[in-house]
Design an enzyme around this catalytic site. Structure first.
Site, mmCIF file in Angstrom:
data_model
loop_
_atom_site.group_PDB
_atom_site.id
_atom_site.type_symbol
_atom_site.label_atom_id
_atom_site.label_comp_id
_atom_site.label_asym_id
_atom_site.label_seq_id
_atom_site.Cartn_x
_atom_site.Cartn_y
_atom_site.Cartn_z
ATOM 1 N N ASN A 1 -8.574 -9.657 -5.380
ATOM 2 C CA ASN A 1 -8.435 -8.357 -4.761
ATOM 3 C C ASN A 1 -9.662 -7.518 -5.042
ATOM 4 O O ASN A 1 -9.847 -7.506 -6.107
ATOM 5 C CB ASN A 1 -7.065 -7.880 -5.221
ATOM 6 C CG ASN A 1 -6.656 -6.636 -4.630
ATOM 7 O OD1 ASN A 1 -6.537 -5.515 -5.324
ATOM 8 N ND2 ASN A 1 -6.479 -6.654 -3.375
ATOM 9 N N GLY A 2 -9.998 -6.814 -3.967
ATOM 10 C CA GLY A 2 -11.188 -5.703 -4.157
ATOM 11 C C GLY A 2 -12.126 -5.972 -3.250
ATOM 12 O O GLY A 2 -12.713 -6.794 -3.306
ATOM 13 N N SER B 1 -6.313 -5.203 0.811
ATOM 14 C CA SER B 1 -5.438 -4.059 0.525
ATOM 15 C C SER B 1 -6.104 -3.090 1.737
ATOM 16 O O SER B 1 -5.388 -2.933 2.848
ATOM 17 C CB SER B 1 -5.858 -3.465 -0.929
ATOM 18 O OG SER B 1 -5.206 -4.539 -1.854
ATOM 19 N N LEU C 1 0.935 -1.183 0.259
ATOM 20 C CA LEU C 1 -0.247 -0.083 0.118
ATOM 21 C C LEU C 1 0.889 1.199 -0.020
ATOM 22 O O LEU C 1 1.587 1.467 0.999
ATOM 23 C CB LEU C 1 -0.761 0.020 1.311
ATOM 24 C CG LEU C 1 -1.822 -0.961 1.093
ATOM 25 C CD1 LEU C 1 -2.459 -1.088 2.701
ATOM 26 C CD2 LEU C 1 -3.112 -0.972 0.171
ATOM 27 N N LYS D 1 0.478 -8.058 -10.175
ATOM 28 C CA LYS D 1 -0.806 -7.464 -9.890
ATOM 29 C C LYS D 1 -1.284 -6.437 -11.017
ATOM 30 O O LYS D 1 -0.477 -5.604 -11.428
ATOM 31 C CB LYS D 1 -0.630 -6.753 -8.711
ATOM 32 C CG LYS D 1 -1.883 -6.362 -7.990
ATOM 33 C CD LYS D 1 -1.856 -5.545 -6.508
ATOM 34 C CE LYS D 1 -3.109 -5.401 -6.066
ATOM 35 N NZ LYS D 1 -3.541 -4.039 -6.112
ATOM 36 N N CYS E 1 -1.304 0.298 -10.256
ATOM 37 C CA CYS E 1 -1.455 1.515 -9.654
ATOM 38 C C CYS E 1 -2.089 2.563 -10.496
ATOM 39 O O CYS E 1 -1.388 2.782 -11.766
ATOM 40 C CB CYS E 1 -0.158 2.068 -9.165
ATOM 41 S SG CYS E 1 0.059 3.650 -8.282
#
Length: 330
Positions: free
Chosen positions: A210-211, A234, A26, A148, A109
């Site tokens: 992820n999410g 995350s 992060l 990722k 990102c």
């Protein structure tokens, strides 16, 4: 459904990870104190904040500082960010030389200062370059390389299946899919069907979901909805370093521990101690301004506390504020 196998070891390349609940890198958050706190709750893998390939090759001192870790944090991963294949091999070798267990390539990102040179989610516009970078990383090191991604730059350019196949062919052992597009940023719900599409497209590469993983229930729902092989938490870690432990309990048919606002206050003080032992006093206080707000966001008095901590200039001042502020349960 029983997902207790997610709490058991999994092998990724030559790395054996103790479970399948991973903690994300992060940016601006997962610093050394953050990871010290997270390590107490035994995620299967956690990452340092992402670093730029070219800065690593240039021996940038601040970049190496970001990559600080200690043995309590293992298994530990590093995440590289960059769009130039010529830096991929050397930067990967440097990560391996530092003793990391896993190397990840960031293709997710969304911030402009990263994407402007084609890095981060900017790479989603050039899937073949992603393959070239991964291939050079894989050839350069013996530790596992992962990637990722987001599902695509926008809804008109979804590339999740294509990149899953490219990453697998290039030698990546796992792909984490953040189930949003770059255009979405962090707005709106994650679209877990993107993760499902990666699962259906792959042959052997592990797919990590992820999410919107903010609770054990969400973790269970994601696995059931997508068939993913592991989970990458995350924003759900922020102020909740124990979320992996909560997920373990839930997956093993146990009730997660109930944590009161007083428990959160004690955790915040412990996090402050980690920061005080790593940074000089003023820097620690500045870093803890945001951290404090994560831990006590649901407590009564949180708004007043936020106003006070923005003025804290030392560890002692911050500790006094935390200990004496009249938090109440909401």
């Amino acid at each position: 459904m029983n997902y207790s196998h997610f709490t058991k070891p999994i092998k990724i390349g030559k790395a054996t990870l103790p479970n399948r609940i991973f903690y994300s890198p992060l940016a601006g958050c997962s610093d050394f104190p953050f990871r010290k706190m997270s390590a107490k709750y035994k995620p299967g893998l956690q990452y340092c904040e992402m670093v730029k390939m070219d800065a690593l090759v240039r021996n940038d001192e601040n970049t190496f500082r970001i990559l600080d870790y200690d043995q309590s944090m293992r298994p530990i991963g590093a995440q590289l960010c960059g769009s130039k294949p010529e830096y991929a091999a050397e930067s990967a070798r440097r990560i391996e030389d530092l003793g990391f267990d896993v190397i990840d390539l960031n293709c997710g990102c969304p911030v402009d200062k990263v994407t402007k040179d084609g890095s981060g989610s900017g790479l989603l516009k050039n899937p073949e370059k992603i393959g070239a970078i991964i291939r050079k990383m894989v050839e350069a090191v013996s530790i596992p390389v992962t990637i990722k991604i987001r599902a695509g730059w926008d809804d008109d350019s979804i590339v999740v299946e294509e990149i899953t196949k490219i990453a697998e062919e290039a030698g990546a052992y796992a792909i984490a899919v953040h189930a949003r597009t770059r255009e979405q940023g962090y707005h709106g719900p994650a679209r877990w069907d993107f993760i499902t599409r990666a699962v259906k497209a792959r042959n052997n590469i592990l797919v990590i979901g992820n999410g919107d993983l903010f609770s054990p229930e969400a973790a269970s729902d994601m696995i059931q909805a997508t068939g993913c092989d592991a989970l990458l938490v995350s924003r759900g870690i922020m102020g909740n370093p124990w979320i992996a432990e909560d997920i373990f309990h839930y997956f093993n048919g146990e009730s997660p521990k109930k944590r009161t606002f007083l428990d959160r206050k004690e955790a915040l003080l412990e996090h402050l101690d980690f920061a005080a032992n790593y940074y000089e006093s003023k820097k620690a206080a500045i870093e803890m301004r945001k951290v404090g707000c994560w831990y006590i966001k649901d407590a009564g008095g949180a708004r007043a506390f936020r106003g006070l901590v923005t003025k804290a200039e030392s560890v002692e001042e911050m500790r006094k504020l935390i200990e004496e502020h009249p938090f109440t349960a909401e």
